[in-house]
Design an enzyme around this catalytic site. Structure first.
Site, PDB file in Angstrom:
ATOM      1  N   LYS A  62      44.421  42.287  39.341  1.00 20.64           N
ATOM      2  CA  LYS A  62      43.142  42.859  39.981  1.00 20.64           C
ATOM      3  C   LYS A  62      43.648  43.647  41.269  1.00 20.64           C
ATOM      4  O   LYS A  62      43.052  44.759  41.498  1.00 20.64           O
ATOM      5  CB  LYS A  62      42.342  41.699  40.386  1.00 20.64           C
ATOM      6  CG  LYS A  62      41.410  40.819  39.354  1.00 20.64           C
ATOM      7  CD  LYS A  62      40.964  39.940  39.791  1.00 20.64           C
ATOM      8  CE  LYS A  62      39.976  39.050  38.445  1.00 20.64           C
ATOM      9  NZ  LYS A  62      39.770  37.891  38.817  1.00 20.64           N
ATOM     10  N   GLN A 106      38.807  32.936  42.991  1.00 24.19           N
ATOM     11  CA  GLN A 106      39.403  32.844  41.636  1.00 24.19           C
ATOM     12  C   GLN A 106      39.063  31.287  40.974  1.00 24.19           C
ATOM     13  O   GLN A 106      39.486  30.547  41.749  1.00 24.19           O
ATOM     14  CB  GLN A 106      40.919  33.223  41.473  1.00 24.19           C
ATOM     15  CG  GLN A 106      41.415  33.206  40.003  1.00 24.19           C
ATOM     16  CD  GLN A 106      40.940  34.056  39.042  1.00 24.19           C
ATOM     17  OE1 GLN A 106      40.704  35.316  39.498  1.00 24.19           O
ATOM     18  NE2 GLN A 106      40.683  33.850  37.959  1.00 24.19           N
ATOM     19  N   ASP A 129      31.589  39.217  41.545  1.00 28.81           N
ATOM     20  CA  ASP A 129      31.637  38.418  40.233  1.00 28.81           C
ATOM     21  C   ASP A 129      30.316  38.137  39.586  1.00 28.81           C
ATOM     22  O   ASP A 129      30.241  37.728  38.444  1.00 28.81           O
ATOM     23  CB  ASP A 129      32.358  37.316  40.644  1.00 28.81           C
ATOM     24  CG  ASP A 129      33.364  36.861  39.866  1.00 28.81           C
ATOM     25  OD1 ASP A 129      34.007  37.627  39.033  1.00 28.81           O
ATOM     26  OD2 ASP A 129      34.141  35.764  40.155  1.00 28.81           O
TER      27      ASP A 129
END
Ligand code: NDP
Length: 303
Positions: A62, A106, A129
Site C-alpha cells: 500500500k 490494518q 476503508d
C-alpha cells in the site's frame, strides 16, 4: 497456468484485474498531479499493530503504490503490546492532521483490542476503508461523498470497465460479511452505472445454493472456501466474479500450496461468459480502490 495460456483456451472471456488496476492507477496519477498543482498531496497513513507477516506484506505494498502515484504514503508500526488507549490517541492525532486524508488500521488487530471501537474512532471523512458505520450508512442510502469498502468497489469497477450491462440483471452475491458480501449487495442495488441489479444474497444457511446461482446473470462469490461454485451451478453466459483467495496444498508448487478461488475455475469458465481468475482478478483491485478513495478524500477535504 499463466493468463496467456488461459486466454488461449475455450470458454469465458477473462477479466484481467491486473490490467484494470493498472488503468485505475494511471487515472489516479493524473488526478494526483492535478491536485498537486493546487498544493494538495493526498496522504494515506496505514497503522499496523503487531507482527502479522501477511499484513506486513500488504501494508508495504500500500505504501509503495501510494508513493509511486505521487501521494504521501506513511506507515505507523506499533508493537503488539500497544494498548487500546494508545491506538485511540494515535487515531485522534491522525484525525486532526490536515496532511492525512486517509487512515487505515490494518486488520486483524491483536486480541486485546476492540476493532469496532477503533473503526468508529476514525473520522468518517478519512475512513478510506469504508468500514465506519457512517460510511456504511451512506453506501446504503446512496450518498456519493461516503467511501465504499475497497474490495466490492473493485468488483464494481471491473464490471464497469469490462462494459458489463448490469441494469435489470439478476446478481447473486454469495457471502454476507461486512467487508465483502453486504457492501457488494449495497453497491449493486443502487441506481447508477455498474448497478441497478436485482440482488440476492446467499450465505451458509441458504437452502439450495445452486437454485440461486443458476438463475444469476452475475455471480459474485465471497465465501472463503475453495472451489464451492462449480460450472454446473452457473448459467451459460453469466459473468462470474471470484473474490475468494484460498490456499490449497499442492506438492508440485514451489511453496507447497497454490491459490484458488471460491469458484472452480476450470468448470466455470466452460459455461460463463466472463470470469475473473485467481490470482489476477479481484485481488489487484483492492489497493487500487483504496488509493482511489484516498485521492477523493483529499479532493473533498481540499474544497
Ligand atoms: P467471511 O468468512 O467473513 O464470510 C464468508 C461468507 O461466506 C459468510 O457470509 C458465510 O456465511 C458464507 N459461506 C461460507 N460457506 C458457505 C457455503 N458453503 N455456501 C454459501 N455461503 C457460505 O469472508 P470474507 O467476506 O471476509 O472473504 C471472503 C473471501 O474473499 C475470502 O476467501 C477472502 O480471502 C477473500 N477476500 C479477498 C479480498 C481481495 O481480493 N483483496 C479482500 C477480502 C476478502 P455465514 O455468514 O452464514 O457464515
Amino acid at each position: 497456468m499463466s493468463l496467456a495460456e488461459v486466454e488461449e483456451g475455450a470458454g469465458a472471456r477473462l477479466i484481467d484485474g491486473v490490467a484494470v488496476a493498472r488503468a485505475v492507477r494511471e487515472d489516479l496519477k493524473s488526478e494526483v498531479a492535478e491536485l498537486a498543482a493546487r498544493g494538495i498531496v493526498p496522504g494515506l497513513t496505514v497503522v499496523l499493530v503487531g507482527e502479522d507477516p501477511a499484513s506486513a506484506v500488504y501494508v508495504r505494498s500500500k505504501e509503495k503504490t501510494s508513493v509511486e502515484l505521487g501521494m504521501k504514503g506513511a506507515t505507523v508500526r506499533l508493537p503488539a503490546s500497544t494498548s487500546q488507549a494508545e491506538l485511540e490517541a494515535l487515531i485522534d492525532r491522525l484525525n486532526a492532521d490536515p496532511a492525512v486524508h486517509g487512515i487505515l488500521v490494518q486488520s486483524p488487530l491483536p486480541k486485546h483490542m476492540d476493532e469496532n471501537t477503533i473503526v468508529r474512532r476514525i473520522d468518517p471523512a478519512k475512513d478510506v476503508d469504508g468500514f465506519h458505520p457512517v460510511n456504511v450508512g451512506k453506501l446504503l442510502i446512496g450518498e456519493k461523498d461516503g467511501f465504499a469498502p475497497c474490495t466490492p468497489a473493485g468488483v464494481q469497477e471491473l464490471l464497469v470497465r469490462y462494459g458489463v450491462d448490469t441494469t435489470g440483471k439478476e446478481a447473486v452475491v454469495i457471502g454476507r460479511s461486512n467487508i465483502v458480501g453486504k457492501p457488494m449487495a449495497a453497491l449493486l442495488i443502487q441506481a447508477g452505472v455498474g448497478a441497478n441489479c436485482t440482488v440476492t444474497i446467499c450465505h451458509s444457511r441458504t437452502k439450495d445454493l445452486a437454485s440461486h446461482t443458476r438463475r444469476a446473470d452475475i455471480v459474485i462469490a465471497a465465501i472463503g472456501k475453495p472451489e464451492v461454485i462449480t460450472g454446473d451451478m452457473i448459467r451459460p453466459g453469466a459473468v462470474v466474479i471470484d473474490v475468494g483467495i484460498n490456499r490449497v496444498p499442492d506438492a508440485s508448487a514451489p511453496k507447497g500450496y497454490r491459490l484458488v478461488g471460491d469458484v472452480h475455475f476450470e468448470s466455470a469458465r466452460q459455461v460463463a461468459g466472463m470470469i475473473t481468475p485467481v490470482p489476477g482478478g479481484v485481488g489487484p483491485m483492492t489497493i487500487a480502490m483504496l488509493l482511489k478513495n484516498t485521492v477523493r478524500a483529499a479532493r473533498q477535504a481540499g474544497k
